[in-house]
Design an enzyme around this catalytic site. Sequence first.
Site, PDB file in Angstrom:
ATOM      1  N   ARG A  20       0.871  -1.177   0.000  1.00 37.50           N
ATOM      2  CA  ARG A  20       0.000   0.000   0.000  1.00 37.50           C
ATOM      3  C   ARG A  20       0.907   1.226   0.000  1.00 37.50           C
ATOM      4  O   ARG A  20       1.569   1.510   0.996  1.00 37.50           O
ATOM      5  CB  ARG A  20      -0.910  -0.010   1.231  1.00 37.50           C
ATOM      6  CG  ARG A  20      -1.890   1.156   1.306  1.00 37.50           C
ATOM      7  CD  ARG A  20      -2.805   1.066   2.526  1.00 37.50           C
ATOM      8  NE  ARG A  20      -3.805   0.018   2.379  1.00 37.50           N
ATOM      9  CZ  ARG A  20      -3.793  -1.145   3.006  1.00 37.50           C
ATOM     10  NH1 ARG A  20      -2.794  -1.432   3.831  1.00 37.50           N
ATOM     11  NH2 ARG A  20      -4.744  -2.031   2.822  1.00 37.50           N
ATOM     12  N   GLU A  43      -0.016  -8.799  -2.686  1.00 43.59           N
ATOM     13  CA  GLU A  43      -1.289  -8.114  -2.927  1.00 43.59           C
ATOM     14  C   GLU A  43      -1.041  -6.617  -3.022  1.00 43.59           C
ATOM     15  O   GLU A  43      -0.346  -6.048  -2.173  1.00 43.59           O
ATOM     16  CB  GLU A  43      -2.252  -8.420  -1.780  1.00 43.59           C
ATOM     17  CG  GLU A  43      -3.425  -7.486  -1.637  1.00 43.59           C
ATOM     18  CD  GLU A  43      -4.032  -7.518  -0.251  1.00 43.59           C
ATOM     19  OE1 GLU A  43      -4.595  -6.492   0.175  1.00 43.59           O
ATOM     20  OE2 GLU A  43      -3.946  -8.555   0.427  1.00 43.59           O
ATOM     21  N   LYS A 131     -10.287 -13.631   5.502  1.00 41.75           N
ATOM     22  CA  LYS A 131      -9.288 -12.726   6.044  1.00 41.75           C
ATOM     23  C   LYS A 131      -9.744 -12.296   7.437  1.00 41.75           C
ATOM     24  O   LYS A 131     -10.763 -11.614   7.579  1.00 41.75           O
ATOM     25  CB  LYS A 131      -9.152 -11.517   5.120  1.00 41.75           C
ATOM     26  CG  LYS A 131      -8.339 -10.365   5.668  1.00 41.75           C
ATOM     27  CD  LYS A 131      -8.327  -9.228   4.662  1.00 41.75           C
ATOM     28  CE  LYS A 131      -7.675  -7.980   5.225  1.00 41.75           C
ATOM     29  NZ  LYS A 131      -7.573  -6.903   4.212  1.00 41.75           N
ATOM     30  N   GLY A 180       1.756  -6.403   5.740  1.00 42.11           N
ATOM     31  CA  GLY A 180       2.010  -5.181   5.002  1.00 42.11           C
ATOM     32  C   GLY A 180       3.333  -4.558   5.365  1.00 42.11           C
ATOM     33  O   GLY A 180       4.397  -5.131   5.126  1.00 42.11           O
TER      34      GLY A 180
END
Length: 206
Positions: A20, A43, A131, A180
């Site tokens: 991200r 992702e 998730k 992440g």
Amino acid sequence: MYRWEIVQAVTEQRVFGIVRTAGPDEAVAAAQAVLDAGLKAVEVALTTPRALTAVARLTEQRPEALVGAGTVLDAASARAAVEAGARFLVSPNLHPEVIRAGHRHGVPVFPGVSTPTEIVRALEEGADAVKIFPASAVSPSWLRDVRAALPQTPAIPTGGVSIDNAPDWIAAGAVACGMGSALTSGGAQAAGERVAALLARLARAR
């Protein structure tokens, strides 16, 4: 690849990276760093500006990698992500139409859930895995207790998973963890070192 084959490949290492960033160039660079370090799946969150550009570039540059799209909130986004090359879809919430859209195009979907009721509903809607989000709100022992009642749950804790506690989530029954900034931040060298250390720890936790 069939959906079940993609799920198997994405969860094989027990972890996938989540990118991200502020734009597509940064997203591609961050994804490349963890892929070069040995991860097989990553992702790209759709909260990244022009995220689908990054997905398309990654799938073209790294055809061997499993590139997915995250923060998929509706059917239109799901279809756009698949058309850009996404091999799997991840949502922070449970939206049945996202599952249907992904399956319509042969792509697995991991919707976000946070309670046993949502887990059951997601499985009834055909989710390929769920998730657990945010994982920071619960704990590996919570997942262990939930799986005692719902052992059929393919759980992927995400949001607050760290290198230190990822093995605990796997030991509690998670099929994989989504990670992440704890994994992808700090540049290529730092990310590579973290990936190598994490994969070694997860291998011992299986």
